[in-house]
Design a protein around this motif. Sequence first.
Motif, short mmCIF file in Angstrom:
data_model
loop_
_atom_site.label_atom_id
_atom_site.label_comp_id
_atom_site.label_asym_id
_atom_site.label_seq_id
_atom_site.Cartn_x
_atom_site.Cartn_y
_atom_site.Cartn_z
N LEU A 60 0.90 -1.10 0.03
CA LEU A 60 0.03 -0.04 0.10
C LEU A 60 0.90 1.09 0.02
CD1 LEU A 60 -2.54 -1.31 2.67
CD2 LEU A 60 -2.91 -1.00 0.07
N PRO A 61 0.54 2.57 -0.56
CA PRO A 61 1.12 3.56 -0.80
C PRO A 61 1.31 4.12 0.56
CG PRO A 61 -0.81 3.94 -1.74
CD PRO A 61 -0.80 2.40 -1.38
N PRO A 62 2.46 4.86 1.06
CA PRO A 62 2.75 5.53 2.32
C PRO A 62 1.64 6.63 2.19
CG PRO A 62 4.34 5.92 1.01
CD PRO A 62 3.69 5.07 0.11
N GLU A 63 1.14 7.22 3.64
CA GLU A 63 0.15 7.78 3.79
C GLU A 63 0.45 9.27 3.09
OE1 GLU A 63 -2.77 7.86 5.29
OE2 GLU A 63 -2.53 5.74 5.66
N GLU A 64 1.64 9.47 2.65
CA GLU A 64 1.77 11.04 2.33
C GLU A 64 1.63 10.99 0.75
OE1 GLU A 64 5.86 8.95 2.90
OE2 GLU A 64 4.23 9.38 4.17
N ASP A 65 1.53 9.76 0.18
CA ASP A 65 1.36 9.46 -1.23
C ASP A 65 -0.06 9.43 -1.52
OD1 ASP A 65 4.04 9.53 -1.99
OD2 ASP A 65 3.98 7.32 -2.35
N LEU A 66 -0.91 9.60 -0.64
CA LEU A 66 -2.28 9.35 -0.78
C LEU A 66 -3.13 10.92 -0.81
CD1 LEU A 66 -3.21 6.47 1.89
CD2 LEU A 66 -3.22 6.42 -0.76
N ALA A 67 -2.26 11.92 -0.67
CA ALA A 67 -2.72 13.23 -0.51
C ALA A 67 -3.71 13.72 -1.83
CB ALA A 67 -1.78 14.27 -0.77
N PRO A 68 -3.16 13.20 -3.20
CA PRO A 68 -4.27 13.38 -4.24
C PRO A 68 -5.60 12.80 -4.09
CG PRO A 68 -2.12 12.90 -5.09
CD PRO A 68 -1.91 12.51 -3.64
N ALA A 69 -5.42 11.61 -3.59
CA ALA A 69 -6.73 10.72 -3.61
C ALA A 69 -7.57 11.31 -2.21
CB ALA A 69 -6.26 9.30 -3.29
N ARG A 70 -6.98 11.91 -1.24
CA ARG A 70 -7.79 12.19 -0.07
C ARG A 70 -8.27 13.74 -0.39
NH1 ARG A 70 -3.82 10.07 3.30
NH2 ARG A 70 -2.47 12.01 3.10
N ALA A 71 -7.65 14.34 -1.47
CA ALA A 71 -8.10 15.73 -1.99
C ALA A 71 -9.34 15.61 -2.65
CB ALA A 71 -7.17 16.35 -2.74
N SER A 72 -9.57 14.71 -3.55
CA SER A 72 -10.90 14.49 -4.36
C SER A 72 -11.76 13.35 -3.86
CB SER A 72 -10.59 14.64 -5.57
OG SER A 72 -9.84 13.13 -5.95
N GLY A 73 -11.10 12.16 -3.14
CA GLY A 73 -11.76 10.88 -3.06
C GLY A 73 -11.10 9.95 -4.12
N ALA A 74 -11.20 8.79 -3.68
CA ALA A 74 -10.77 7.93 -4.60
C ALA A 74 -11.37 6.78 -5.21
CB ALA A 74 -9.59 7.14 -3.57
N LEU A 75 -11.17 6.27 -6.51
CA LEU A 75 -11.54 5.11 -7.23
C LEU A 75 -10.47 4.11 -6.98
CD1 LEU A 75 -13.33 3.94 -9.16
CD2 LEU A 75 -12.16 4.99 -10.92
N VAL A 76 -11.02 3.12 -6.64
CA VAL A 76 -10.37 1.56 -6.62
C VAL A 76 -10.85 0.69 -7.48
CG1 VAL A 76 -9.20 -0.07 -4.88
CG2 VAL A 76 -9.67 2.37 -4.34
N GLN A 77 -10.14 0.45 -8.47
CA GLN A 77 -10.40 -0.72 -9.55
C GLN A 77 -9.83 -2.17 -9.55
OE1 GLN A 77 -10.21 1.88 -12.97
NE2 GLN A 77 -12.35 1.83 -12.97
N GLU A 78 -10.36 -2.92 -9.55
CA GLU A 78 -9.35 -4.30 -9.72
C GLU A 78 -8.65 -4.16 -10.81
OE1 GLU A 78 -10.37 -9.19 -9.53
OE2 GLU A 78 -11.83 -7.89 -10.55
N PHE A 79 -7.31 -4.73 -10.77
CA PHE A 79 -6.45 -4.47 -11.64
C PHE A 79 -6.85 -5.47 -13.01
CE2 PHE A 79 -2.43 -5.96 -13.64
CZ PHE A 79 -1.84 -4.79 -14.06
#
Length: 194
Positions: A60-79
Motif C-alpha cells: 500500500l502507498p505511504p500516507e503522504e502519497d495518498l494526498a491527491p486521492a484524499r483531496a478528491s476521494g478515490a476510485l479503486v479498481q480491480e487490476f
Amino acid sequence: IYLQGFEASGVAIPASRWIDQPDAAALAAVLRDEGWKQAVLKPRIGATAYGTFLISPDSLPPEEDLAPARASGALVQEFVPEIRIHGEISMVYAGGSFSHAVAKRGKDGDFRVRKDFGGVVEAVTPSPGLLAFGDAVMAQVPASCLYARVDVVESARGPLLMELELIEPELYFGTAPGSAERMAQLVVERLAGL
C-alpha cells in the motif's frame, strides 16, 4: 463517479469501489472485502496518472502519497491484467462520429500506458466489437459535445470502459492524417452555428 452511471446503464467497467476518505486501513479493507490481489488506486480528479498506484494487500502507498486521492476521494479498481498485454485503446469521436484510434502500451512491467511513463502509442483500427462498444458509450454523451475520447481495455470479460474524456487535450491527431483538419472544420461549423 460518472463511471457509476455508465455501469448502471449496462456499460462494462472494471470492478470498482469509491472511497471518500482513502487511507491505508480503508484500502486494505477494500482489497480484503473484494478479494482482489491487485487494484489500481486513482484520485477521482486527476491528470497524467498523478497519484495513481498499483496496490496489493502487502503493498500500500505511504500516507503522504495518498494526498491527491484524499483531496478528491478515490476510485479503486480491480487490476485488469490485460492492460499489460494489450494496453489500452483510445477511440476518438468528433461530432459524435468515430474519427480514429490508437493503442497505448506501457513500458515493460508498468501498468501506466502514458508516454510520460515510457509508454508507446500507435495508430490502430478497432475491431467491430470495440467500435460497437465505443458507439454504445457515445450514445450516452450529449450531442452538444464536440469531441470525446473513449478509453477501453479488452479483457476476459469483454471491453471495459476505463475513462471517457470530454475535455482531454490529447486526441492523438499526429497518428491519424486528416483528423486535426476534420476537428478544425467541426469547430468552425460549431462557431458558425451550422
